[in-house]
Structure formats: C-alpha cells, structure tokens
Design a protein around this motif. Sequence first.
Motif, short mmCIF file in Angstrom:
data_model
loop_
_atom_site.label_atom_id
_atom_site.label_comp_id
_atom_site.label_asym_id
_atom_site.label_seq_id
_atom_site.Cartn_x
_atom_site.Cartn_y
_atom_site.Cartn_z
N THR A 39 0.85 -1.18 0.00
CA THR A 39 0.00 0.00 0.00
C THR A 39 0.89 1.23 0.00
O THR A 39 2.10 1.14 0.26
CB THR A 39 -0.90 0.02 1.24
N GLU A 40 0.32 2.40 -0.26
CA GLU A 40 1.12 3.62 -0.28
C GLU A 40 1.73 3.90 1.09
O GLU A 40 2.87 4.38 1.20
CB GLU A 40 0.27 4.81 -0.73
N VAL A 41 0.99 3.60 2.13
CA VAL A 41 1.50 3.83 3.49
C VAL A 41 2.69 2.92 3.77
O VAL A 41 3.73 3.36 4.28
CB VAL A 41 0.39 3.61 4.53
N ALA A 42 2.56 1.65 3.40
CA ALA A 42 3.66 0.71 3.63
C ALA A 42 4.87 1.03 2.76
O ALA A 42 6.01 0.77 3.14
CB ALA A 42 3.19 -0.72 3.37
N ALA A 43 4.63 1.61 1.57
CA ALA A 43 5.73 1.89 0.65
C ALA A 43 6.63 3.00 1.16
O ALA A 43 7.83 3.02 0.84
CB ALA A 43 5.17 2.25 -0.72
N MET A 229 3.37 8.29 -18.83
CA MET A 229 2.40 7.92 -17.81
C MET A 229 3.06 7.83 -16.44
O MET A 229 2.47 8.21 -15.42
CB MET A 229 1.76 6.58 -18.18
N VAL A 230 4.28 7.31 -16.40
CA VAL A 230 5.01 7.23 -15.12
C VAL A 230 5.24 8.63 -14.56
O VAL A 230 5.04 8.89 -13.37
CB VAL A 230 6.35 6.49 -15.30
N ALA A 231 5.66 9.54 -15.43
CA ALA A 231 5.91 10.92 -14.98
C ALA A 231 4.63 11.59 -14.53
O ALA A 231 4.66 12.46 -13.64
CB ALA A 231 6.55 11.72 -16.11
N ALA A 232 3.49 11.20 -15.09
CA ALA A 232 2.22 11.82 -14.74
C ALA A 232 1.77 11.45 -13.33
O ALA A 232 0.89 12.11 -12.78
CB ALA A 232 1.15 11.41 -15.75
N PHE A 233 2.36 10.42 -12.75
CA PHE A 233 1.97 10.03 -11.40
C PHE A 233 2.58 10.93 -10.33
O PHE A 233 2.30 10.76 -9.15
CB PHE A 233 2.39 8.58 -11.13
N THR A 234 3.42 11.85 -10.74
CA THR A 234 3.95 12.85 -9.81
C THR A 234 3.05 14.07 -9.86
O THR A 234 2.89 14.70 -10.90
CB THR A 234 5.39 13.25 -10.19
N PHE A 240 3.39 9.01 -5.82
CA PHE A 240 2.71 7.80 -5.38
C PHE A 240 3.64 6.62 -5.64
O PHE A 240 3.62 6.01 -6.73
CB PHE A 240 1.39 7.64 -6.12
N LEU A 241 4.46 6.30 -4.66
CA LEU A 241 5.56 5.37 -4.85
C LEU A 241 5.08 3.96 -5.20
O LEU A 241 5.60 3.33 -6.14
CB LEU A 241 6.42 5.32 -3.58
N ALA A 242 4.09 3.47 -4.50
CA ALA A 242 3.60 2.11 -4.77
C ALA A 242 2.94 2.04 -6.14
O ALA A 242 3.12 1.06 -6.88
CB ALA A 242 2.62 1.69 -3.68
N LYS A 243 2.19 3.06 -6.49
CA LYS A 243 1.52 3.08 -7.78
C LYS A 243 2.54 3.17 -8.92
O LYS A 243 2.42 2.48 -9.94
CB LYS A 243 0.56 4.26 -7.85
N VAL A 244 3.57 4.00 -8.75
CA VAL A 244 4.62 4.11 -9.75
C VAL A 244 5.38 2.79 -9.88
O VAL A 244 5.71 2.35 -11.00
CB VAL A 244 5.59 5.25 -9.39
N SER A 245 5.63 2.13 -8.77
CA SER A 245 6.33 0.84 -8.81
C SER A 245 5.50 -0.21 -9.54
O SER A 245 6.04 -1.02 -10.32
CB SER A 245 6.63 0.37 -7.39
N ALA A 246 4.19 -0.20 -9.30
CA ALA A 246 3.32 -1.16 -10.00
C ALA A 246 3.33 -0.89 -11.50
O ALA A 246 3.42 -1.83 -12.31
CB ALA A 246 1.90 -1.06 -9.45
#
Length: 276
Positions: A39-43, A229-234, A240-246
């Motif tokens: 999860t984002e919190v765990a990440a 798309m990866v850059a758009a997550f910033t 969003f570290l977990a989302k970017v990693s996924a």
Amino acid sequence: MGVVSTFKWSQVAWTVLTYVLVFLLVFPVLWMILTAFKTEVAAITIPPTLLFQPTLDQFGLALSSGFAAYLFNSLVASLVSTALALVLGIPAAYAMVFVMSQKSSNDMLFFVLSTRFMPFAAILVPLYVIITRLNLLDNLFILIVVYTAMNLPLIIWMARSYFLDLPKEVLEGAWLDGCSTLQTIVRVVIPMAAPGLAAAALLSIIFAWNDFFFAVTLTYTNSPTLPIMVAAFTSNEGLFLAKVSALATMIIIVPVAIGIYAQKHLVQGLTGGALK
C-alpha cells in the motif's frame, strides 16, 4: 596441491564476487517489484518493511488510469519504428558490405554513426520547430519517424558487422542462380544473419520503448507513451511510490519477456562480427 587449492579458492572468490555484483544490480528492480505489492503507506514507511500484506490494488489503479492507451502508443511506436529501421537499414548495410568499396563503406558508416554523436538536446529545438510548422506535434506518426531515425544507425552498424562474416560463396551462388538483389537479401542474407538482426531489432525496440526525452517533448494528450504515464503520477500531492512501482513493473514486462525469448539470438548477435 597448493597451486590447485589456490586456484579453487580463486574460483570461489570470483564466483562470490560475481553473485554480489549481480545482486547489487538486480536489487533495485527487485525492490521496485516488492514495493508494487504494498500500500502507499507501507511503501513510504521508514525503516522499510519486508513483511507486509501483499495487495494488487496498485496494479488496479495503474490499469484504470488509461494504461491501455499508453500501452498501445508505446507498442505501435516501438514496433513500427523498429520495422522501418530494419527495412531501411538492412539494404544499406548490404550495400556497404557487398556493393561499395571498403573506403566508401567506411566513410558512409562514419557518416551514419556521426548522427548519434550529437546530443539529442542539441537537435531538439530545430526538430520541435520543424514539427510544429508541419502541424505534426502530438502525433504518433512523428514519434515513429523520430524513433526510426534514432535507431537506424544502430541497425546499420550491427547489420554491417554481421554481414561481414557471411560467406560470400553462398551469395555468389545465389547470384549465379539468377537471384536479384532483393531476392538475395530476403532469401539468403536475412536467414543467415537472423541472430544479428534479432539482436539489433531487440535493442531498437528497447530504446524506443524506454524513450522519455522525445516523447515528453513531442507528445501531449493524443499519443503519449508509457514513460510519460510514469511521470504523470507525480503531482502536487507528491509521488505515489507504490503506484509508480506497479506501473514500472508492468512496463518492464515487455522488454524482459522479449529479452528472455531472444536471449540466444541476442548473445550471438552481439558477439557476431566482433573480429571485424
């Protein structure tokens, strides 16, 4: 016995060192994949947690953010540009090896490779102006053209190196049988040079697939690729570290799968022509 024992310990030391270096190189990728299931919190927890409840929520969020459209643009841009580079590069390499004199071939090869000497940033402004004047900005077609031009020197260079190892007796036999130049290339040269061409094509696909520099400059909303798309997550809310990693985990599946499938051809292709 002392020499043999020393040799064995030397082998063990080199083996351990190799595994350590491989682990250091692979560890960031493994950590990224591990983070994708958090999860984002765990990440963002410090210190990082190794024991956690895996979740696929981040993959679902990435897929629901328009992943299919970005994937389509990346696939089309990478595959079509590689196909065009092969169609243009193979005859050029053939001409350098079997038609031109050695001096003319070397001069042409230097000219082709010199197009990669200049940093991409140096050609960005005039390229952007030309594309804007042609009303082709934010168009998948122009991205394919740019990637083709970017990878064409690589295709020509690797194909030429591999063609130098081909036995000319086989080609002369094809010529005596009445094969035209196109027939010789399609029926003789390409099958014999398949490992080298496969390696060149694989590298071309990977370079186009991973490109961010041209994609972020020449595309906006109509034809963005996966790196965009990866850059758009910033966002203003942070990364969003977990989302970017996924998302990054899903992006690397294609080049890794291609690399595993074409591993044999890749090794043969990169070593082919080495003595030339």
